[in-house]
Design a protein around this motif. Structure first.
Motif, mmCIF file in Angstrom:
data_model
loop_
_atom_site.group_PDB
_atom_site.id
_atom_site.type_symbol
_atom_site.label_atom_id
_atom_site.label_comp_id
_atom_site.label_asym_id
_atom_site.label_seq_id
_atom_site.Cartn_x
_atom_site.Cartn_y
_atom_site.Cartn_z
ATOM 1 N N SER A 189 -15.815 -7.771 14.617
ATOM 2 C CA SER A 189 -14.535 -7.172 15.012
ATOM 3 C C SER A 189 -13.664 -6.861 13.798
ATOM 4 C CB SER A 189 -13.789 -8.112 15.940
ATOM 5 O OG SER A 189 -13.524 -9.321 15.266
ATOM 6 N N LEU A 190 -13.933 -7.549 12.695
ATOM 7 C CA LEU A 190 -13.154 -7.285 11.488
ATOM 8 C C LEU A 190 -13.355 -5.841 11.028
ATOM 9 C CD1 LEU A 190 -11.341 -8.401 9.223
ATOM 10 C CD2 LEU A 190 -13.401 -9.025 7.990
ATOM 11 N N THR A 243 -13.781 -3.239 12.901
ATOM 12 C CA THR A 243 -12.872 -2.398 13.684
ATOM 13 C C THR A 243 -11.463 -2.532 13.146
ATOM 14 O OG1 THR A 243 -14.242 -3.162 15.487
ATOM 15 C CG2 THR A 243 -12.371 -1.789 16.058
ATOM 16 N N GLU A 244 -11.102 -3.758 12.771
ATOM 17 C CA GLU A 244 -9.768 -3.981 12.220
ATOM 18 C C GLU A 244 -9.557 -3.192 10.930
ATOM 19 O OE1 GLU A 244 -7.600 -8.011 11.794
ATOM 20 O OE2 GLU A 244 -9.373 -8.387 13.017
ATOM 21 N N LEU A 245 -10.609 -3.152 10.106
ATOM 22 C CA LEU A 245 -10.510 -2.393 8.861
ATOM 23 C C LEU A 245 -10.190 -0.933 9.167
ATOM 24 C CD1 LEU A 245 -13.460 -3.633 6.602
ATOM 25 C CD2 LEU A 245 -11.074 -4.291 6.574
ATOM 26 N N TYR A 246 -10.944 -0.387 10.128
ATOM 27 C CA TYR A 246 -10.718 1.022 10.448
ATOM 28 C C TYR A 246 -9.343 1.240 11.068
ATOM 29 C CZ TYR A 246 -15.214 2.764 9.045
ATOM 30 O OH TYR A 246 -16.268 3.146 8.288
ATOM 31 N N ASN A 247 -8.913 0.303 11.913
ATOM 32 C CA ASN A 247 -7.579 0.445 12.497
ATOM 33 C C ASN A 247 -6.511 0.421 11.418
ATOM 34 O OD1 ASN A 247 -8.699 0.591 14.978
ATOM 35 N ND2 ASN A 247 -8.282 -1.540 15.541
ATOM 36 N N THR A 248 -6.697 -0.483 10.438
ATOM 37 C CA THR A 248 -5.728 -0.567 9.356
ATOM 38 C C THR A 248 -5.686 0.745 8.582
ATOM 39 O OG1 THR A 248 -6.281 -2.899 9.190
ATOM 40 C CG2 THR A 248 -5.018 -1.946 7.381
ATOM 41 N N LEU A 249 -6.871 1.291 8.299
ATOM 42 C CA LEU A 249 -6.926 2.574 7.586
ATOM 43 C C LEU A 249 -6.172 3.645 8.370
ATOM 44 C CD1 LEU A 249 -10.395 3.412 6.042
ATOM 45 C CD2 LEU A 249 -8.203 3.144 4.911
ATOM 46 N N ASP A 250 -6.378 3.661 9.672
ATOM 47 C CA ASP A 250 -5.700 4.666 10.503
ATOM 48 C C ASP A 250 -4.190 4.496 10.444
ATOM 49 O OD1 ASP A 250 -7.921 5.972 11.272
ATOM 50 O OD2 ASP A 250 -8.165 4.946 13.187
ATOM 51 N N LEU A 251 -3.758 3.230 10.545
ATOM 52 C CA LEU A 251 -2.327 2.942 10.483
ATOM 53 C C LEU A 251 -1.740 3.423 9.166
ATOM 54 C CD1 LEU A 251 -1.602 -0.652 11.780
ATOM 55 C CD2 LEU A 251 -0.409 1.457 12.340
ATOM 56 N N ILE A 252 -2.452 3.100 8.090
ATOM 57 C CA ILE A 252 -1.972 3.470 6.766
ATOM 58 C C ILE A 252 -1.908 4.987 6.660
ATOM 59 C CG2 ILE A 252 -2.662 3.514 4.346
ATOM 60 C CD1 ILE A 252 -3.586 0.623 4.726
ATOM 61 N N ARG A 253 -2.909 5.635 7.259
ATOM 62 C CA ARG A 253 -2.932 7.097 7.170
ATOM 63 C C ARG A 253 -1.720 7.694 7.887
ATOM 64 N NH1 ARG A 253 -8.111 8.266 8.392
ATOM 65 N NH2 ARG A 253 -7.825 9.057 10.470
ATOM 66 N N THR A 254 -1.364 7.139 9.045
ATOM 67 C CA THR A 254 -0.215 7.717 9.735
ATOM 68 C C THR A 254 1.070 7.434 8.960
ATOM 69 O OG1 THR A 254 -0.100 5.740 11.095
ATOM 70 C CG2 THR A 254 -1.163 7.634 12.064
ATOM 71 N N GLN A 255 1.099 6.310 8.274
ATOM 72 C CA GLN A 255 2.332 5.931 7.597
ATOM 73 C C GLN A 255 2.472 6.551 6.206
ATOM 74 O OE1 GLN A 255 3.810 4.213 9.873
ATOM 75 N NE2 GLN A 255 5.740 4.188 8.786
ATOM 76 N N TYR A 256 1.353 6.645 5.512
ATOM 77 C CA TYR A 256 1.420 7.060 4.109
ATOM 78 C C TYR A 256 0.549 8.291 3.836
ATOM 79 C CZ TYR A 256 3.410 2.414 3.322
ATOM 80 O OH TYR A 256 4.182 1.292 3.362
ATOM 81 N N GLY A 257 0.231 9.050 4.899
ATOM 82 C CA GLY A 257 -0.712 10.168 4.780
ATOM 83 C C GLY A 257 -0.440 11.079 3.595
ATOM 84 N N ASN A 258 0.823 11.535 3.459
ATOM 85 C CA ASN A 258 1.108 12.498 2.401
ATOM 86 C C ASN A 258 0.975 11.882 1.022
ATOM 87 O OD1 ASN A 258 1.551 14.505 4.194
ATOM 88 N ND2 ASN A 258 3.765 14.124 4.341
ATOM 89 N N SER A 259 1.453 10.646 0.898
ATOM 90 C CA SER A 259 1.359 9.987 -0.403
ATOM 91 C C SER A 259 -0.101 9.805 -0.797
ATOM 92 C CB SER A 259 2.045 8.628 -0.353
ATOM 93 O OG SER A 259 3.302 8.739 0.249
ATOM 94 N N LEU A 260 -0.962 9.596 0.204
ATOM 95 C CA LEU A 260 -2.391 9.424 -0.097
ATOM 96 C C LEU A 260 -2.974 10.711 -0.645
ATOM 97 C CD1 LEU A 260 -3.821 7.381 2.897
ATOM 98 C CD2 LEU A 260 -3.776 6.718 0.507
ATOM 99 N N VAL A 261 -2.589 11.820 -0.030
ATOM 100 C CA VAL A 261 -3.114 13.107 -0.478
ATOM 101 C C VAL A 261 -2.615 13.418 -1.887
ATOM 102 C CG1 VAL A 261 -3.115 15.581 -0.020
ATOM 103 C CG2 VAL A 261 -3.309 13.973 1.872
ATOM 104 N N ASP A 262 -1.347 13.077 -2.150
ATOM 105 C CA ASP A 262 -0.749 13.459 -3.433
ATOM 106 C C ASP A 262 -0.977 12.449 -4.546
ATOM 107 O OD1 ASP A 262 0.199 15.584 -2.072
ATOM 108 O OD2 ASP A 262 2.214 14.764 -1.742
#
Ligand code: GDP
Ligand code: MG
Lengths: 157, 505
Positions: free
Chosen positions: B224-225, B227-246
Motif C-alpha cells: 500500500s505504500l 499507492t501512497e507514493l503515487y498519491n503523494t506525487l499527485d498531490l504535489i503535482r496539483t500543489q506545485y505543478g508549475n514550479s516543477l515544470v520551471d
C-alpha cells in the motif's frame, strides 16, 4: 542555495575524472562510472551547489551518452592537449550536446598541460575562439587552472 | 454660423472637425467596439502575463459554471487525459494486490511458512497474524523528491537516527540509474524502474511526469505504500505543478513541501512475540483473504468496464453510496432501464435531482429494494426529526458517535413523547441526558392548576445527575398541596419534588 547540474564531457582518458577529483569532495567510488557510465560528485562554489556528472563514453563510436546530459545547466568540454584527435573531437561532441540540450554555457579544458609533447593546432584554437568559448590549459596532476575552469563555468550559468 | 462658431473656427481651424469626429467615435458604441477589437489582440500580446493574472479568476469561475452545466461534454473532453492515469492507477492496484496474494500464498507453502505454522501452534497467535507481522516489519529511512530532468533533489527527508547522505548526489545517482535502465532495456515510458533491492534495503521509486519519488526502505514495506507514493506525487503535482515544470535548481518555491513527504517516513515495528489468547484478535483465514481479493478484483473489473462506456452505472452507484439509508447491491442495465437492487430505508431519499444533473433521468431508474431499517447516523437523525416533531429549543446532534437530544422542551411535549424517548434511550439509539423541561412550562402548570398562595414559596431549578437533567421543585407549601404535587409528578421523569410542608423547618 541554488543548485546546478553540470556535465564533464570529452573523449576517453582525457582526464575528466581526474579534473573532477581534483576539484570536489568525492562521493561515489569510480566503480559507478564503469558500471552505469556516470559518476556524481557535488561541490559548493560561491553560493551554488554544483552537481557534477562525470560521464563516460559507451564506446569509441559514441563518445558520450547523451541521455545523461538532460537538465544540465552547463558543460565542461575536456580534451587531452597531447592528443590532437581529442581536441578536434570536441567539435563533434559539442554537436551531440547542442542537439540534445541546446547551446548551454560551456568551457574548454585542454588538459595534461604539464606534459611536454603538446599538440594543439592553431586552427582548432581559432575555431574555439570563433565560438566564444573560454579555453583553459589545465593539469589535473599539478592542479593548474582547475579552479579557474570550474569558477568560469559557474559564472556563465 | 454664429459668432462663437466663427471664433472657434479661427482658433482651432480644421481640428474642430477632428474633434467632432473623435467625440462621435467615443459616443458610438458600435464604433468603439470596433476600435477596441482592433487593439485587443496586440494588447494581449503585449500584456500577456498581466492579462493572464487578471483573467485567472473570471476564467476559473466561468469554467466551473460551464462544467457544472454540461458535465457530460466536459467529461468526454477530459476522458483522453484522465483515462491513462486511471488505467495506471488500476494497474497499480492490481499489481499491489497480486503481490500481497502471492506473498500470502508463498508464506503459506514455504519452509518459512511451516515454521510460522509451528510458531502459531506454540504461541497461540493466529497464523495469519504472524505472517502479517513478518511482512509489516519495515522502516522508510529516506525519502527523496527528485526533479526528473535535472536529477536534482527538490526535497529530502531522513528518519531519525539515520545518517543523511548528500541528497543531491543520491538523487542524481537515482536518476542516472533510471536513465541507464531506460537506455539499456527499453525507451518505453511505462518501463521505468520502479524499485530495486540492495541487501536489507529496498528502494521504491514512483515516477511522475516531472518528478520522481524515491524511498529507501529497510525491511519489507506493505504494497500500500506504493499507492501512497503515487498519491503523494499527485498531490504535489496539483500543489506545485508549475514550479516543477520551471525548476532549474532553485528550491525556494517548494517551501512547505516536506509536509507532503513527512507521512511517507513511516515505520512498523516488530511487536514482541508474547503469547496471546487466541481469540484476542480475529484474523482472516487465507481462503477468505483470497475471496476478498477476488471481490476487490471484481470491483476493479467493474470500474474498468465503466471506463469503457458504462459510466451511468458508476454514477448511480457513486451517488447511492453517498445516500444515507440506501445500500445498493446490484446495478445493471436491463431492457433499457437501469435496475437497482438492494436495501432501502423507507425514510431514505433517492437523490434524483443530482442524478438528473448527470444525465440520468428518474424514468430510467427502476428500484427493486427490500425495505430495511438503517442505523446510519444520518438516517437515524432524519427519522428522529420526522418522528419527534422537535419543539424550538431542542436540537439533535452527534456527540462522541452518539446521537443526543439537547435543550429545554415544554413539559407537555416531553410528556407526550416520554415513553418513546425512554424506549429509544433503552435501545441506545438516542441519549436524552442533556434534555430537560423548561422551567416556564413547569411553572405555568403549577400556576394554572394551584392557587397562587400555595405556589408562591416554591422554587424551580435544573439539576443534572449522571442520567438526566430534571426540574426540581423546592421550597415549601401546605401539606395538601404538597401531597397533590407529589402525586402529580410521581411518575414523571422530568420533574422532581423536594419541597417540604410549611412550618416544618
Ligand atoms: N600528466 C597528466 N596526466 C593526467 C592528467 N589528467 C589525467 N591524467 C591521467 O590520464 C589518465 C586518464 O585520466 P581520467 O581522469 O581517468 O580520464 P577520463 O577517462 O577522461 O575520466 C589517467 O592515467 C590520469 O592519471 C594531467 O593533467 N596530467
Ligand atoms: Mg573517467
Amino acid at each position: 542555495m541554488d543548485k546546478k547540474k553540470i556535465c564533464m564531457v570529452g573523449d576517453f582518458s582525457v582526464g575528466k575524472t581526474s579534473l573532477t577529483q581534483k576539484f570536489v569532495n568525492n562521493v561515489f567510488s569510480e566503480k559507478y562510472l564503469t558500471t552505469i557510465g556516470v559518476k556524481i560528485d557535488t561541490v559548493e562554489v560561491e553560493s551554488t551547489k554544483l552537481i557534477i556528472w562525470d560521464v563516460a563514453g559507451r564506446d569509441s563510436l559514441s563518445p558520450i551518452n547523451a541521455s545523461y546530459l538532460v537538465g544540465a545547466a552547463g558543460v565542461i568540454l575536456v580534451a587531452d592537449g597531447t592528443r590532437e584527435s581529442t581536441v578536434s573531437g570536441l567539435l563533434d561532441i559539442w554537436a551531440v550536446v547542442e542537439k540534445r540540450i541546446g547551446s548551454v554555457p560551456c568551457v574548454v579544458a585542454l588538459n595534461k598541460c604539464d606534459l611536454p609533447d603538446w599538440h594543439v593546432s592553431e586552427s582548432n584554437l581559432d575555431e574555439f575562439a570563433s565560438r566564444d568559448w573560454s579555453v583553459f590549459q589545465t593539469s589535473a596532476k599539478k592542479g593548474h587552472d582547475v579552479e579557474t575552469l570550474f569558477h568560469t563555468l559557474v559564472a556563465k550559468i | 454660423m454664429n459668432q462663437l462658431d466663427e471664433l472657434r473656427d479661427i482658433i482651432v481651424g480644421d481640428s474642430a472637425q477632428q474633434l467632432n469626429e473623435l467625440a462621435e467615435r467615443i459616443e458610438d458604441v458600435e464604433k468603439r467596439t470596433k476600435d477596441v477589437a482592433e487593439v485587443l489582440s496586440p494588447a494581449i500580446d503585449q500584456q500577456g502575463d498581466k492579462l493572464a493574472n487578471s483573467l485567472q479568476k473570471p476564467v476559473s469561475i466561468g469554467l466551473k459554471r460551464a462544467i457544472r452545466s454540461e458535465p457530460k461534454e466536459y467529461a468526454e473532453i477530459l476522458y483522453p487525459v484522465m483515462a491513462p492515469s486511471i488505467r495506471r492507477a488500476i494497474a497499480q492496484a492490481i499489481s499491489s494486490m497480486m503481490v500481497t496474494i502471492n506473498r500470502t500464498i508463498e508464506s503459506a507453502t514455504t519452509v518459512q511458512g511451516l515454521s510460522l505454522r509451528y510458531q502459531s501452534l506454540r504461541t497461540g497467535i493466529p497464523y495469519a497474524e504472524l505472517a502479517l507481522r513478518r511482512s509489516l516489519l519495515y522502516r522508510v529511512e529516506h525519502v527523496y523528491l527528485i526533479h526528473r530532468e535535472t536529477g536534482m533533489a527538490i526535497e529530502s527527508l531522513h528518519s531519525e537516527g539515520t545518517e543523511a547522505p548528500d541528497s543531491d548526489a543520491v538523487s542524481a545517482m537515482f536518476s542516472a540509474i533510471q536513465s541507464f535502465v531506460q537506455d539499456s532495456f527499453s525507451s518505453d515510458e511505462s518501463s521505468l524502474l520502479s524499485g530495486f533491492k540492495v541487501g536489507e534495503q529496498n528502494v521504491w521509486v514512483a515516477n511522475g511526469p516531472n518528478s520522481m519519488l524515491a524511498c529507501v526502505i529497510r525491511g519489507d514495506a506493505p504494497e500500500s505504500l506504493k499507492t501512497e507514493l503515487y498519491n503523494t506525487l499527485d498531490l504535489i503535482r496539483t500543489q506545485y505543478g508549475n514550479s516543477l515544470v520551471d525548476f532549474e535548481g532553485d528550491v525556494a518555491p517548494f517551501s512547505g513541501i516536506d509536509l507532503y513527504l513527512q507521512p511517507l517516513l513511516q515505520s512498523e515495528l516488530k511487536e514482541s512475540e508474547s503469547p496471546r489468547s487466541p481469540d484476542s484478535k480475529k484474523t482472516m483465514p487465507l481462503g477468505s483473504a483470497i475471496f476478498m481479493a477476488l471481490l476487490v478484483l471484481g470491483g476493479i473489473f467493474f470500474l474498468a468496464k465503466w471506463m469503457m462506456g458504462k459510466s451511468d452505472i458508476a454514477t448511480v452507484e457513486h451517488f447511492l453510496r453517498d445516500t444515507p439509508g440506501v445500500a445498493a447491491t446490484d446495478i445493471y442495465w436491463s431492457n433499457g432501464k437501469l435496475r437497482v437492487k438492494g436495501l432501502k430505508d423507507p425514510d431514505a431519499v433517492i437523490p434524483y435531482e443530482t442524478l438528473e444533473s448527470y444525465g440520468i433521468e428518474q424514468e430510467l431508474l427502476v428500484f427493486n429494494m427490500i425495505p430495511f431499517r438503517s442505523l446510519e447516523v444520518d438516517m437515524e437523525m432524519q427519522r428522529f426529526r420526522n418522528e419527534l416533531d422537535l419543539p424550538t429549543g431542542v436540537e439533535l446532534l452527534v456527540q462522541d458517535g452518539e446521537i443526543q437530544l439537547r435543550g429545554r422542551a415544554p413539559l407537555t411535549w416531553l410528556n407526550s413523547k416520554g415513553s418513546r424517548l425512554r424506549q429509544l434511550a433503552a435501545d441506545r439509539r438516542l441519549s436524552v441526558k442533556p434534555l430537560a423541561a423548561t422551567r416556564s412550562s413547569v411553572s405555568t402548570l403549577l400556576k394554572t392548576s394551584l392557587p397562587y398562595d400555595a405556589v408562591k414559596d416554591l422554587r424551580l431549578s435544573h439539576v443534572q445527575d449522571k442520567v438526566q437533567t430534571t426540574v426540581v421543585i423546592s421550597g415549601s407549601t401546605d401539606l395538601p398541596t404538597l401531597t397533590l404535587l407529589r402525586s402529580l409528578f410521581a411518575a414523571n421523569d422530568w420533574v422532581d419534588v423536594t419541597a417540604i410542608p410549611k412550618g416544618a423547618q
